[in-house]
Scaffold this motif. Structure first.
Motif, PDB file in Angstrom:
ATOM      1  N   GLY A  11      31.051  41.886  44.006  1.00  0.00           N
ATOM      2  CA  GLY A  11      29.963  41.477  44.332  1.00  0.00           C
ATOM      3  C   GLY A  11      29.574  40.969  45.725  1.00  0.00           C
ATOM      4  N   THR A  12      28.376  40.019  45.842  1.00  0.00           N
ATOM      5  CA  THR A  12      28.237  39.894  47.377  1.00  0.00           C
ATOM      6  C   THR A  12      28.008  38.280  47.662  1.00  0.00           C
ATOM      7  OG1 THR A  12      25.689  40.083  46.600  1.00  0.00           O
ATOM      8  CG2 THR A  12      26.893  41.824  47.521  1.00  0.00           C
ATOM      9  N   ASP A  13      26.803  37.756  47.174  1.00  0.00           N
ATOM     10  CA  ASP A  13      26.608  36.235  47.747  1.00  0.00           C
ATOM     11  C   ASP A  13      27.088  35.239  46.723  1.00  0.00           C
ATOM     12  OD1 ASP A  13      25.441  37.480  49.801  1.00  0.00           O
ATOM     13  OD2 ASP A  13      23.289  37.149  49.375  1.00  0.00           O
ATOM     14  N   GLN A  14      27.581  35.682  45.553  1.00  0.00           N
ATOM     15  CA  GLN A  14      27.841  34.456  44.543  1.00  0.00           C
ATOM     16  C   GLN A  14      28.798  35.301  43.494  1.00  0.00           C
ATOM     17  OE1 GLN A  14      24.888  32.341  42.867  1.00  0.00           O
ATOM     18  NE2 GLN A  14      24.244  33.877  41.490  1.00  0.00           N
ATOM     19  N   VAL A  15      29.503  34.429  42.867  1.00  0.00           N
ATOM     20  CA  VAL A  15      30.490  34.930  42.020  1.00  0.00           C
ATOM     21  C   VAL A  15      30.207  33.759  40.675  1.00  0.00           C
ATOM     22  CG1 VAL A  15      32.611  33.967  42.823  1.00  0.00           C
ATOM     23  CG2 VAL A  15      32.874  35.564  41.174  1.00  0.00           C
ATOM     24  N   GLN A  16      30.041  34.333  39.501  1.00  0.00           N
ATOM     25  CA  GLN A  16      30.009  33.518  38.175  1.00  0.00           C
ATOM     26  C   GLN A  16      31.335  33.509  37.477  1.00  0.00           C
ATOM     27  OE1 GLN A  16      27.028  32.073  37.510  1.00  0.00           O
ATOM     28  NE2 GLN A  16      27.931  31.134  35.575  1.00  0.00           N
ATOM     29  N   LEU A  17      31.626  32.362  37.385  1.00  0.00           N
ATOM     30  CA  LEU A  17      32.981  32.056  36.713  1.00  0.00           C
ATOM     31  C   LEU A  17      32.870  31.531  35.074  1.00  0.00           C
ATOM     32  CD1 LEU A  17      34.384  30.068  39.476  1.00  0.00           C
ATOM     33  CD2 LEU A  17      34.889  32.296  39.149  1.00  0.00           C
ATOM     34  N   GLU A  18      33.507  32.014  34.299  1.00  0.00           N
ATOM     35  CA  GLU A  18      33.153  31.498  32.833  1.00  0.00           C
ATOM     36  C   GLU A  18      34.753  31.567  32.223  1.00  0.00           C
ATOM     37  OE1 GLU A  18      30.662  33.971  30.200  1.00  0.00           O
ATOM     38  OE2 GLU A  18      28.887  33.659  31.647  1.00  0.00           O
ATOM     39  N   SER A  19      34.870  30.355  31.366  1.00  0.00           N
ATOM     40  CA  SER A  19      36.409  30.072  31.138  1.00  0.00           C
ATOM     41  C   SER A  19      36.154  29.617  29.614  1.00  0.00           C
ATOM     42  CB  SER A  19      37.190  29.041  31.946  1.00  0.00           C
ATOM     43  OG  SER A  19      38.405  28.725  31.334  1.00  0.00           O
ATOM     44  N   SER A  20      37.298  30.123  28.837  1.00  0.00           N
ATOM     45  CA  SER A  20      37.215  29.431  27.358  1.00  0.00           C
ATOM     46  C   SER A  20      37.726  27.914  27.281  1.00  0.00           C
ATOM     47  CB  SER A  20      37.893  30.470  26.470  1.00  0.00           C
ATOM     48  OG  SER A  20      39.047  30.684  26.672  1.00  0.00           O
ATOM     49  N   ILE A  21      38.582  27.774  28.522  1.00  0.00           N
ATOM     50  CA  ILE A  21      38.926  26.377  28.539  1.00  0.00           C
ATOM     51  C   ILE A  21      38.380  25.729  29.695  1.00  0.00           C
ATOM     52  CG2 ILE A  21      40.993  24.707  28.833  1.00  0.00           C
ATOM     53  CD1 ILE A  21      42.564  27.204  27.530  1.00  0.00           C
ATOM     54  N   ARG A  22      38.142  24.477  29.648  1.00  0.00           N
ATOM     55  CA  ARG A  22      37.201  23.623  30.868  1.00  0.00           C
ATOM     56  C   ARG A  22      38.013  23.636  32.214  1.00  0.00           C
ATOM     57  NH1 ARG A  22      33.036  20.711  29.886  1.00  0.00           N
ATOM     58  NH2 ARG A  22      33.667  20.643  27.770  1.00  0.00           N
ATOM     59  N   MET A  23      37.284  24.346  33.071  1.00  0.00           N
ATOM     60  CA  MET A  23      37.954  24.454  34.380  1.00  0.00           C
ATOM     61  C   MET A  23      37.957  22.892  35.163  1.00  0.00           C
ATOM     62  SD  MET A  23      36.026  27.851  35.854  1.00  0.00           S
ATOM     63  CE  MET A  23      34.491  27.572  35.181  1.00  0.00           C
ATOM     64  N   GLU A  24      39.181  22.800  35.989  1.00  0.00           N
ATOM     65  CA  GLU A  24      39.265  21.522  36.704  1.00  0.00           C
ATOM     66  C   GLU A  24      39.077  21.996  38.046  1.00  0.00           C
ATOM     67  OE1 GLU A  24      43.006  20.117  35.320  1.00  0.00           O
ATOM     68  OE2 GLU A  24      42.259  19.366  33.500  1.00  0.00           O
ATOM     69  N   GLY A  25      39.600  23.041  38.434  1.00  0.00           N
ATOM     70  CA  GLY A  25      39.400  23.300  39.836  1.00  0.00           C
ATOM     71  C   GLY A  25      39.374  24.997  40.098  1.00  0.00           C
ATOM     72  N   VAL A  26      38.671  25.453  41.129  1.00  0.00           N
ATOM     73  CA  VAL A  26      38.584  26.865  41.401  1.00  0.00           C
ATOM     74  C   VAL A  26      38.865  26.915  43.162  1.00  0.00           C
ATOM     75  CG1 VAL A  26      37.285  28.781  41.638  1.00  0.00           C
ATOM     76  CG2 VAL A  26      36.912  27.224  39.762  1.00  0.00           C
ATOM     77  N   ARG A  27      39.642  27.978  43.416  1.00  0.00           N
ATOM     78  CA  ARG A  27      40.093  28.085  44.733  1.00  0.00           C
ATOM     79  C   ARG A  27      39.825  29.618  44.838  1.00  0.00           C
ATOM     80  NH1 ARG A  27      45.415  25.237  47.001  1.00  0.00           N
ATOM     81  NH2 ARG A  27      46.337  26.980  45.827  1.00  0.00           N
ATOM     82  N   LEU A  28      39.268  30.092  46.131  1.00  0.00           N
ATOM     83  CA  LEU A  28      39.095  31.385  46.324  1.00  0.00           C
ATOM     84  C   LEU A  28      39.820  31.452  47.810  1.00  0.00           C
ATOM     85  CD1 LEU A  28      36.057  33.594  46.081  1.00  0.00           C
ATOM     86  CD2 LEU A  28      37.145  33.446  48.254  1.00  0.00           C
ATOM     87  N   MET A  29      40.778  32.530  47.698  1.00  0.00           N
ATOM     88  CA  MET A  29      41.769  32.604  48.975  1.00  0.00           C
ATOM     89  C   MET A  29      41.767  34.132  49.307  1.00  0.00           C
ATOM     90  SD  MET A  29      44.917  30.513  46.900  1.00  0.00           S
ATOM     91  CE  MET A  29      44.681  31.441  45.413  1.00  0.00           C
ATOM     92  N   ASN A  30      42.097  34.284  50.463  1.00  0.00           N
ATOM     93  CA  ASN A  30      42.119  35.574  51.115  1.00  0.00           C
ATOM     94  C   ASN A  30      43.456  36.019  50.982  1.00  0.00           C
ATOM     95  OD1 ASN A  30      44.055  34.500  53.003  1.00  0.00           O
ATOM     96  ND2 ASN A  30      42.349  34.540  54.838  1.00  0.00           N
ATOM     97  N   LEU A  31      43.616  37.288  51.329  1.00  0.00           N
ATOM     98  CA  LEU A  31      44.779  38.042  50.974  1.00  0.00           C
ATOM     99  C   LEU A  31      46.162  37.315  51.568  1.00  0.00           C
ATOM    100  CD1 LEU A  31      44.036  41.641  50.857  1.00  0.00           C
ATOM    101  CD2 LEU A  31      44.202  40.109  48.886  1.00  0.00           C
ATOM    102  N   GLN A  32      45.955  36.386  52.656  1.00  0.00           N
ATOM    103  CA  GLN A  32      47.000  35.879  53.594  1.00  0.00           C
ATOM    104  C   GLN A  32      47.313  34.520  52.824  1.00  0.00           C
ATOM    105  OE1 GLN A  32      44.250  37.407  55.227  1.00  0.00           O
ATOM    106  NE2 GLN A  32      45.712  39.018  55.201  1.00  0.00           N
TER     107      GLN A  32
END
Length: 76
Positions: A11-32
């Protein structure tokens, strides 16, 4: 079992997230392992604005009441 969808990927400018269980937190991390974006949520669906991130491969960690899900996302 938690079913997670992450799109568009790549993707580019945004990423859509869908979960069958309610999400509490999301973290996006680089390879380090550095946290580049973090989001507190209480939703089954949410999105991250990734416009400010450099191109490359990232790990996405989604936390729910039942545990963690980790996937990969590529920014073009």
């Amino acid at each position: 079992d938690n079913s997670v969808q992450l799109y568009p990927n790549p993707g580019t400018d945004q990423v859509q997230l869908e979960s069958s269980i309610r999400m509490e937190g999301v973290r996006l991390m680089n390879l380090q392992g550095k946290v580049m974006l973090e989001l507190e949520t209480n939703q089954l669906e949410d999105q991250l604005n990734t416009a400010s991130l450099p191109t490359g491969l990232y790990f996405v960690e989604i936390t729910t009441r039942e545990g963690r899900w980790i996937g990969r996302w590529l920014k073009k």
